[in-house]
Design a protein around this motif. Sequence first.
Motif, PDB file in Angstrom:
ATOM      1  N   ALA A   4     -70.713 -16.763 -40.684  1.00  0.00           N
ATOM      2  CA  ALA A   4     -71.521 -17.158 -41.749  1.00  0.00           C
ATOM      3  C   ALA A   4     -73.183 -17.266 -41.366  1.00  0.00           C
ATOM      4  CB  ALA A   4     -70.841 -18.450 -42.118  1.00  0.00           C
ATOM      5  N   ILE A   5     -73.199 -17.987 -40.110  1.00  0.00           N
ATOM      6  CA  ILE A   5     -74.581 -18.371 -39.771  1.00  0.00           C
ATOM      7  C   ILE A   5     -75.265 -17.012 -39.473  1.00  0.00           C
ATOM      8  CG2 ILE A   5     -75.762 -19.448 -37.884  1.00  0.00           C
ATOM      9  CD1 ILE A   5     -73.732 -21.334 -37.564  1.00  0.00           C
ATOM     10  N   ALA A   6     -74.677 -16.134 -38.871  1.00  0.00           N
ATOM     11  CA  ALA A   6     -75.416 -14.818 -38.629  1.00  0.00           C
ATOM     12  C   ALA A   6     -75.779 -14.148 -39.945  1.00  0.00           C
ATOM     13  CB  ALA A   6     -74.317 -13.853 -37.888  1.00  0.00           C
ATOM     14  N   THR A   7     -74.906 -14.283 -40.891  1.00  0.00           N
ATOM     15  CA  THR A   7     -75.300 -13.829 -42.259  1.00  0.00           C
ATOM     16  C   THR A   7     -76.391 -14.520 -43.087  1.00  0.00           C
ATOM     17  OG1 THR A   7     -73.122 -12.986 -42.473  1.00  0.00           O
ATOM     18  CG2 THR A   7     -74.273 -13.132 -44.527  1.00  0.00           C
ATOM     19  N   ALA A   8     -76.445 -15.570 -42.690  1.00  0.00           N
ATOM     20  CA  ALA A   8     -77.396 -16.413 -43.502  1.00  0.00           C
ATOM     21  C   ALA A   8     -78.940 -16.145 -42.644  1.00  0.00           C
ATOM     22  CB  ALA A   8     -77.098 -17.890 -43.292  1.00  0.00           C
ATOM     23  N   LEU A   9     -78.822 -15.960 -41.354  1.00  0.00           N
ATOM     24  CA  LEU A   9     -80.146 -15.933 -40.567  1.00  0.00           C
ATOM     25  C   LEU A   9     -80.645 -14.544 -41.007  1.00  0.00           C
ATOM     26  CD1 LEU A   9     -79.442 -17.343 -37.029  1.00  0.00           C
ATOM     27  CD2 LEU A   9     -80.412 -18.401 -39.299  1.00  0.00           C
ATOM     28  N   SER A  10     -79.766 -13.598 -41.267  1.00  0.00           N
ATOM     29  CA  SER A  10     -80.151 -12.222 -41.450  1.00  0.00           C
ATOM     30  C   SER A  10     -80.801 -12.135 -43.079  1.00  0.00           C
ATOM     31  CB  SER A  10     -78.912 -11.036 -41.841  1.00  0.00           C
ATOM     32  OG  SER A  10     -79.293  -9.995 -42.385  1.00  0.00           O
ATOM     33  N   GLN A  11     -79.961 -13.127 -43.955  1.00  0.00           N
ATOM     34  CA  GLN A  11     -80.587 -13.075 -45.266  1.00  0.00           C
ATOM     35  C   GLN A  11     -81.930 -13.745 -45.284  1.00  0.00           C
ATOM     36  OE1 GLN A  11     -77.481 -15.267 -47.055  1.00  0.00           O
ATOM     37  NE2 GLN A  11     -76.165 -13.260 -47.573  1.00  0.00           N
ATOM     38  N   ALA A  12     -82.437 -14.461 -44.341  1.00  0.00           N
ATOM     39  CA  ALA A  12     -83.681 -15.181 -44.327  1.00  0.00           C
ATOM     40  C   ALA A  12     -84.644 -14.150 -43.770  1.00  0.00           C
ATOM     41  CB  ALA A  12     -83.570 -16.477 -43.533  1.00  0.00           C
ATOM     42  N   GLY A  13     -84.312 -13.340 -43.109  1.00  0.00           N
ATOM     43  CA  GLY A  13     -85.097 -12.096 -42.760  1.00  0.00           C
ATOM     44  C   GLY A  13     -84.881 -11.625 -41.164  1.00  0.00           C
ATOM     45  N   ALA A  14     -84.276 -12.379 -40.443  1.00  0.00           N
ATOM     46  CA  ALA A  14     -83.945 -12.164 -38.801  1.00  0.00           C
ATOM     47  C   ALA A  14     -83.024 -10.954 -38.603  1.00  0.00           C
ATOM     48  CB  ALA A  14     -83.439 -13.412 -38.265  1.00  0.00           C
ATOM     49  N   SER A  15     -83.549 -10.424 -37.473  1.00  0.00           N
ATOM     50  CA  SER A  15     -82.777  -9.443 -36.835  1.00  0.00           C
ATOM     51  C   SER A  15     -81.725 -10.265 -36.080  1.00  0.00           C
ATOM     52  CB  SER A  15     -83.309  -8.352 -35.968  1.00  0.00           C
ATOM     53  OG  SER A  15     -84.315  -7.788 -36.886  1.00  0.00           O
ATOM     54  N   VAL A  16     -80.306  -9.752 -36.171  1.00  0.00           N
ATOM     55  CA  VAL A  16     -79.359 -10.552 -35.678  1.00  0.00           C
ATOM     56  C   VAL A  16     -78.336  -9.714 -34.413  1.00  0.00           C
ATOM     57  CG1 VAL A  16     -77.498 -12.129 -35.934  1.00  0.00           C
ATOM     58  CG2 VAL A  16     -79.219 -11.874 -37.817  1.00  0.00           C
ATOM     59  N   ALA A  17     -78.375 -10.426 -33.337  1.00  0.00           N
ATOM     60  CA  ALA A  17     -77.501 -10.032 -32.471  1.00  0.00           C
ATOM     61  C   ALA A  17     -76.140 -10.947 -32.373  1.00  0.00           C
ATOM     62  CB  ALA A  17     -78.120 -10.355 -31.070  1.00  0.00           C
ATOM     63  N   CYS A  18     -75.164 -10.177 -32.689  1.00  0.00           N
ATOM     64  CA  CYS A  18     -73.870 -10.667 -33.184  1.00  0.00           C
ATOM     65  C   CYS A  18     -72.947 -10.761 -32.162  1.00  0.00           C
ATOM     66  CB  CYS A  18     -73.366 -10.146 -34.333  1.00  0.00           C
ATOM     67  SG  CYS A  18     -74.220 -10.239 -35.705  1.00  0.00           S
ATOM     68  N   HIS A  19     -72.607 -11.647 -31.382  1.00  0.00           N
ATOM     69  CA  HIS A  19     -71.767 -11.693 -30.139  1.00  0.00           C
ATOM     70  C   HIS A  19     -70.294 -12.331 -30.312  1.00  0.00           C
ATOM     71  CE1 HIS A  19     -69.772 -14.465 -27.235  1.00  0.00           C
ATOM     72  NE2 HIS A  19     -70.049 -13.697 -26.219  1.00  0.00           N
ATOM     73  N   GLY A  20     -69.501 -11.379 -29.701  1.00  0.00           N
ATOM     74  CA  GLY A  20     -68.087 -11.749 -29.509  1.00  0.00           C
ATOM     75  C   GLY A  20     -67.446 -12.057 -28.381  1.00  0.00           C
ATOM     76  N   ASN A  21     -66.478 -13.131 -28.147  1.00  0.00           N
ATOM     77  CA  ASN A  21     -66.034 -13.221 -26.669  1.00  0.00           C
ATOM     78  C   ASN A  21     -65.080 -12.509 -26.582  1.00  0.00           C
ATOM     79  OD1 ASN A  21     -66.762 -15.292 -24.676  1.00  0.00           O
ATOM     80  ND2 ASN A  21     -64.858 -16.167 -24.852  1.00  0.00           N
ATOM     81  N   ARG A  22     -63.988 -12.331 -27.167  1.00  0.00           N
ATOM     82  CA  ARG A  22     -62.669 -11.397 -26.894  1.00  0.00           C
ATOM     83  C   ARG A  22     -63.027 -10.126 -27.595  1.00  0.00           C
ATOM     84  NH1 ARG A  22     -58.386 -15.585 -29.115  1.00  0.00           N
ATOM     85  NH2 ARG A  22     -60.359 -15.907 -30.780  1.00  0.00           N
ATOM     86  N   ARG A  23     -63.635 -10.036 -28.509  1.00  0.00           N
ATOM     87  CA  ARG A  23     -64.086  -8.685 -29.197  1.00  0.00           C
ATOM     88  C   ARG A  23     -65.354  -8.751 -29.709  1.00  0.00           C
ATOM     89  NH1 ARG A  23     -61.478 -11.803 -32.944  1.00  0.00           N
ATOM     90  NH2 ARG A  23     -62.345 -11.904 -35.056  1.00  0.00           N
ATOM     91  N   ALA A  24     -65.980  -7.633 -29.871  1.00  0.00           N
ATOM     92  CA  ALA A  24     -67.393  -7.576 -30.109  1.00  0.00           C
ATOM     93  C   ALA A  24     -67.275  -7.847 -31.724  1.00  0.00           C
ATOM     94  CB  ALA A  24     -67.976  -6.172 -30.109  1.00  0.00           C
ATOM     95  N   ALA A  25     -68.715  -8.365 -32.276  1.00  0.00           N
ATOM     96  CA  ALA A  25     -68.624  -8.729 -33.442  1.00  0.00           C
ATOM     97  C   ALA A  25     -69.246  -7.750 -34.422  1.00  0.00           C
ATOM     98  CB  ALA A  25     -69.571  -9.988 -33.608  1.00  0.00           C
ATOM     99  N   THR A  26     -68.525  -6.657 -34.266  1.00  0.00           N
ATOM    100  CA  THR A  26     -68.766  -5.262 -34.995  1.00  0.00           C
ATOM    101  C   THR A  26     -68.592  -5.675 -36.443  1.00  0.00           C
ATOM    102  OG1 THR A  26     -67.861  -4.199 -33.300  1.00  0.00           O
ATOM    103  CG2 THR A  26     -68.154  -2.887 -35.136  1.00  0.00           C
ATOM    104  N   ASP A  27     -67.461  -6.265 -37.121  1.00  0.00           N
ATOM    105  CA  ASP A  27     -67.489  -6.379 -38.552  1.00  0.00           C
ATOM    106  C   ASP A  27     -68.621  -7.121 -38.896  1.00  0.00           C
ATOM    107  OD1 ASP A  27     -65.005  -5.072 -38.353  1.00  0.00           O
ATOM    108  OD2 ASP A  27     -63.684  -6.843 -38.537  1.00  0.00           O
ATOM    109  N   THR A  28     -69.095  -8.067 -38.455  1.00  0.00           N
ATOM    110  CA  THR A  28     -70.254  -9.198 -38.939  1.00  0.00           C
ATOM    111  C   THR A  28     -71.480  -8.418 -39.013  1.00  0.00           C
ATOM    112  OG1 THR A  28     -69.249 -11.043 -37.817  1.00  0.00           O
ATOM    113  CG2 THR A  28     -71.570 -11.124 -38.384  1.00  0.00           C
ATOM    114  N   ALA A  29     -71.743  -7.538 -37.994  1.00  0.00           N
ATOM    115  CA  ALA A  29     -73.074  -6.555 -37.831  1.00  0.00           C
ATOM    116  C   ALA A  29     -73.007  -5.464 -38.673  1.00  0.00           C
ATOM    117  CB  ALA A  29     -73.063  -5.945 -36.209  1.00  0.00           C
ATOM    118  N   GLU A  30     -71.825  -4.870 -39.022  1.00  0.00           N
ATOM    119  CA  GLU A  30     -71.728  -3.891 -40.208  1.00  0.00           C
ATOM    120  C   GLU A  30     -71.830  -4.174 -41.374  1.00  0.00           C
ATOM    121  OE1 GLU A  30     -68.132  -1.946 -39.151  1.00  0.00           O
ATOM    122  OE2 GLU A  30     -68.855  -0.723 -37.608  1.00  0.00           O
ATOM    123  N   ALA A  31     -71.317  -5.738 -41.758  1.00  0.00           N
ATOM    124  CA  ALA A  31     -71.615  -6.173 -42.880  1.00  0.00           C
ATOM    125  C   ALA A  31     -73.179  -6.747 -43.409  1.00  0.00           C
ATOM    126  CB  ALA A  31     -70.600  -7.416 -43.034  1.00  0.00           C
TER     127      ALA A  31
END
Length: 260
Positions: A31-58
């Motif tokens: 939710a935070i990553a999405t909000a920062l993107s909506q405000a104009g940032a480029s976002v590096a989405c991190h996952g610990n056990r798995r890459a945050a692919t779904d978040t980045a793709e969304a």
Amino acid sequence: MMPSSNTVLDLFRLDDKVALVTGSASGLGAAIATALSQAGASVACHGNRRAATDTAEAIGSAGGTAAAFRADLSSTDGAEELFRQVRGRFGQVDILINNAGTIHRAAAEDTLLEDWQKILQINLTSVFQLSQLVARDMMARNAPGKIVNIASLLSFQGGIRVPSYAASKGGVAQLTKALANEWAPKGIQVNAIAPGYFRTENTSALQADETRNRQILERIPANRWGDPQDLAGAAVFLSSRASDYVTGTVLTVDGGWMGR
């Protein structure tokens, strides 16, 4: 006098900024990553056990810029590896959201040292490691920056059967203040958000426990669990120029829990 073309809302824009959000594969981090993107940032989405692919793709599907990364923050080398990956892809980090965290539920007398150490490494030590890496780079570039740590209500309270989690989140609150004191003169604001009871994987056991769920809701003046999107405004504020004179603060987003 002609009115300025800039408005207060412009202070919340994050255009041309790169944000790293740890633990953003799902829940609060997503939710935070999405909000920062909506405000104009480029976002590096991190996952610990798995890459945050779904978040980045969304984010990408919505027209934003994002990339997914994976690094094990339970390892002492994980923070450095993550920073290396992100800087290699985006060149810099202007906003760091230290959201990654985990919890271990057990009576204090039954908590194993290895479990204690794992919680402290992920929830506290990696927060310091990443903050240090990002701040050093900001200083080398003579660039302002924002660091936002995700604390907890247990930064203030002891909780029950979560001694390692409470210790780590208490540490996050104090680390936030310590880093803010040192780095504010360098143009780096360090703050924290302390979420209340939110609907996430970490609280699924509490939500499923009828008695505990009722007790929790009775204590929250808003009379509901928080949704991940409830953190969006606070995260954008603390990541933006709107908070340039705010540092060393732990902002509760808890539906009124701490004021009860």
